[in-house]
Design a protein around this motif. Structure first.
Motif, PDB file in Angstrom:
ATOM      1  N   ASN A  55       3.556   6.043  -5.657  1.00 36.97           N
ATOM      2  CA  ASN A  55       3.422   6.045  -7.026  1.00 36.97           C
ATOM      3  C   ASN A  55       2.374   6.986  -7.240  1.00 36.97           C
ATOM      4  OD1 ASN A  55       5.484   4.408  -7.540  1.00 36.97           O
ATOM      5  ND2 ASN A  55       4.123   2.772  -7.586  1.00 36.97           N
ATOM      6  N   ALA A  56       1.385   7.308  -6.337  1.00 35.74           N
ATOM      7  CA  ALA A  56       0.336   8.184  -6.580  1.00 35.74           C
ATOM      8  C   ALA A  56       0.682   9.607  -6.406  1.00 35.74           C
ATOM      9  CB  ALA A  56      -0.938   7.867  -5.916  1.00 35.74           C
ATOM     10  N   GLY A  57       1.902   9.800  -6.080  1.00 31.14           N
ATOM     11  CA  GLY A  57       2.335  11.238  -5.658  1.00 31.14           C
ATOM     12  C   GLY A  57       2.030  11.576  -4.262  1.00 31.14           C
ATOM     13  N   PHE A  85       5.018  13.817  10.331  1.00 28.10           N
ATOM     14  CA  PHE A  85       4.850  12.377  10.489  1.00 28.10           C
ATOM     15  C   PHE A  85       4.766  11.978   8.742  1.00 28.10           C
ATOM     16  CE2 PHE A  85       2.801  13.090  14.127  1.00 28.10           C
ATOM     17  CZ  PHE A  85       3.477  12.388  15.070  1.00 28.10           C
ATOM     18  N   SER A  86       5.079  10.760   8.407  1.00 27.36           N
ATOM     19  CA  SER A  86       5.076  10.359   6.803  1.00 27.36           C
ATOM     20  C   SER A  86       3.597  10.096   6.528  1.00 27.36           C
ATOM     21  CB  SER A  86       5.851   8.935   7.083  1.00 27.36           C
ATOM     22  OG  SER A  86       5.250   7.918   7.585  1.00 27.36           O
ATOM     23  N   SER A  87       3.451  10.407   5.287  1.00 27.09           N
ATOM     24  CA  SER A  87       2.125   9.985   4.771  1.00 27.09           C
ATOM     25  C   SER A  87       1.646   8.608   4.938  1.00 27.09           C
ATOM     26  CB  SER A  87       2.147  10.428   3.366  1.00 27.09           C
ATOM     27  OG  SER A  87       2.965   9.766   2.646  1.00 27.09           O
ATOM     28  N   VAL A 137       0.823  -1.238   0.141  1.00 24.17           N
ATOM     29  CA  VAL A 137       0.112  -0.135  -0.096  1.00 24.17           C
ATOM     30  C   VAL A 137       0.933   1.154  -0.011  1.00 24.17           C
ATOM     31  CG1 VAL A 137      -1.706   1.136   1.268  1.00 24.17           C
ATOM     32  CG2 VAL A 137      -1.860  -1.261   1.050  1.00 24.17           C
ATOM     33  N   LEU A 138       1.936   1.254   1.066  1.00 25.55           N
ATOM     34  CA  LEU A 138       2.781   2.533   0.849  1.00 25.55           C
ATOM     35  C   LEU A 138       3.484   2.806  -0.419  1.00 25.55           C
ATOM     36  CD1 LEU A 138       4.373   1.998   4.462  1.00 25.55           C
ATOM     37  CD2 LEU A 138       2.046   3.137   3.751  1.00 25.55           C
TER      38      LEU A 138
END
Length: 62
Positions: free
Chosen positions: A30-32, A39-41, A24-25
């Protein structure tokens, strides 16, 4: 409150396994979907995703 120490320990282990298996990450990257600071997305996505299964909303979590 969410602390910045040991981020992986604050989320259910089952979610980490599922997110790694489905990559998923990688798909988020890849989706930008990125962040500049904080915190990380990926971590935020996992946190919001886990709220569904805990029957909580964002304000009850904080």
């Amino acid at each position: 409150m969410i602390t910045n120490n040991d981020l992986n320990k604050q989320l259910p282990n089952e979610l980490n396994v599922i997110f790694k298996e489905l990559k998923v990450l990688h798909h988020l990257r890849n989706a930008g979907i990125t962040k500049a600071l904080g915190f990380s997305s990926g971590y935020l996505f996992q946190l919001i995703f886990s709220l569904i299964f805990r029957n909580k909303n964002w304000f009850r979590t904080l």
